[in-house]
Each structure stands twice: as C-alpha cells, then as structure tokens.
Design an enzyme around this catalytic site. Structure first.
Site, PDB file in Angstrom:
ATOM      1  CG  HIS A  76      -0.199   0.049   2.523  1.00  0.00           C
ATOM      2  ND1 HIS A  76       0.348   1.200   3.056  1.00  0.00           N
ATOM      3  CD2 HIS A  76       0.078  -0.935   3.410  1.00  0.00           C
ATOM      4  CE1 HIS A  76       0.930   0.935   4.198  1.00  0.00           C
ATOM      5  NE2 HIS A  76       0.783  -0.354   4.448  1.00  0.00           N
ATOM      6  CD  GLU A  84       0.985  -4.402   8.987  1.00  0.00           C
ATOM      7  OE1 GLU A  84       1.538  -5.526   8.882  1.00  0.00           O
ATOM      8  OE2 GLU A  84       1.504  -3.335   8.612  1.00  0.00           O
TER       9      GLU A  84
END
Length: 258
Positions: A44, A131
């Site tokens: 990202h 994550e």
C-alpha cells in the site's frame, strides 16, 4: 535495503524441478500446470500511520487511510502496472487480491483508475494478507517497548501482546498461497485467465515479506535479514521456463533493486 538475499541464494532454495531416475525407464515429465505470467506484490502507499504513529492510538489500524503522498504513490504504481501490462501483450490483464484494510483498498482504487477496464479481470478481498495484528487501539509507548523487545527476541517468533507474531502471518499467508493455486486452475478451466495474466496482491510490508519467505522456502534466519519493500512499490515474480517444460518464478532485476 529491500530483499537482502542474492538471486543465486533464492534459486538454490527452489524445489527440484526435474524428475530423474538412475535406472529403469525414463520418467515422463508431469503435466504442465498453468501459471500466470507474473505475480506482483504491491505494498500500500504511504499511510497516515506511516507519517504519525500516534494515529494508531485513536484510529483502528484497519481504518488508517492513505496520506496525500500515499494517494499519489498509488497512482504512480498504477501507471507502472499499466505499462507492464501494455508491454506484456494484448491479452495481458490483472486479477487482484487486496487486504481489507482501508489503506490497501484505497491503493487498489488509485491503481485501477490507471488501467483500462478490460485490463481488470476481477478483484477479491482477502483478509489473510492483512497487516500483522498488534492489538486494538495501540498505546504508543507500550508499542515502542514491544518493538524494542522484538529486536532482541527475534522478529519472526516475537508475539505482540494481544496481537500476532510474524509466524502467525506466515501461516495465514501460506494458506492463501494454496488458495491462489486453486483459483488459478479454476479460472483457467473457465477460460478467464490467459498466459499473459498477472496476479496482483495489494498487501502490507510483513504479509508481502512472509509471502516471499513461503514462496521461495526461505529460513527463519533468512527472514531476519529481510526488510519491507517501499510503499507503493511493485515486487514482481516472473514466470521462467526451460526446454524441458519446467516452470518456476524468479524476482525481476528491478525487484532486487528495491
């Protein structure tokens, strides 16, 4: 700075690609499985949490958005992917898996804006590339102490209080890789994928690292010297073949430079 391993080291870790026999009839090679041209790991763009760690104390990690810089980085990543697809051939298209975290979904949106609609096969949200879990709303000082402990204990096995270890992320990413292989075979059987297909995974620093660890069968010691790829960078695994029909993936030269 990034994948701190030599290309030769990774090649030596590849599974044996040939069947051979010391005696008796020569074994026929196994049927060749369909494999996409490239697998792309896209981290990202820069998030507000990358800019200010205090963001994690007031906003759930999965709701942290991209920064303005991260939005622009994601657009640049989309342009890079568009160029890659354009050069790969007329049938080159991308199938996307994305972490459900806001910063990953925003990155995906900015990337897709740079592509032609026909270049996007589909998108699937995949929680297993999320994550690493650090707990819920984070206490900044406690997190700094935990990260200092991790550096002493070892990054792979250290488990954050109320969170995950890198081993936990490795386990779920390993399961995800098995899903990718099944998806590829199903979509190929349905005529959705072509030899120019690119699988793009919009993920996070650690989930991308553990993907590389699992794919290339790296050791824990190898993992300890790996570091995250930069925000919005494309880590590219490219399909290789030899004259015997064996297939395998290698990181591109550009990926080694990250």
């Amino acid at each position: 700075r990034g994948i701190m391993m030599t290309p030769g080291r990774l090649r030596r870790l590849q599974p044996c690609r040939r069947l051979c026999s010391a005696a008796g009839p020569r074994l026929e090679p196994p049927p060749q499985l369909f494999r996409p041209q490239r697998i792309v790991l896209l981290r990202h763009g820069e998030s507000c949490g990358n800019v200010d760690e205090a963001a994690y104390t007031r906003t759930p990690d999965w709701c942290i958005p991209l920064s303005d810089k991260g939005e622009q980085q994601a657009r640049c990543a989309g342009a890079e992917l568009r160029e890659m697809l354009d050069k790969a051939g007329r049938e080159a298209r991308a199938y996307f898996y994305t972490s459900p975290y806001l910063r990953a979904r925003q990155t995906l949106d900015r990337v897709i804006e740079q592509l032609e609609p026909a270049q996007v096969i589909g998108v699937r949200e995949e929680p297993r590339v999320s994550e690493q879990q650090f707990g819920n709303l984070q206490d900044l000082e406690s997190m700094r102490r935990a990260k200092a402990e991790r550096a002493h204990f070892g990054r792979f096995f250290y488990r954050f209080p109320q969170g995950e270890s890198a081993l936990d992320v490795y386990s779920r990413v390993s399961s995800f890789i098995a899903t990718i292989n099944r998806d590829i075979e199903q979509m190929r059987a349905n005529g959705i994928l072509t030899p120019e297909t690119h699988i793009v995974i919009v993920a996070h620093g650690l989930s991308a690292r553990t993907f590389i660890m699992r794919w290339f069968q790296l050791t824990v010691d190898d993992f300890e010297v790996l570091s995250n790829q930069p925000n919005a960078s494309l880590l590219v695994l490219e399909l290789r073949r030899d004259r015997s029909g064996s297939q395998w993936y290698e990181l591109t030269r550009e990926s080694w430079a990250l």
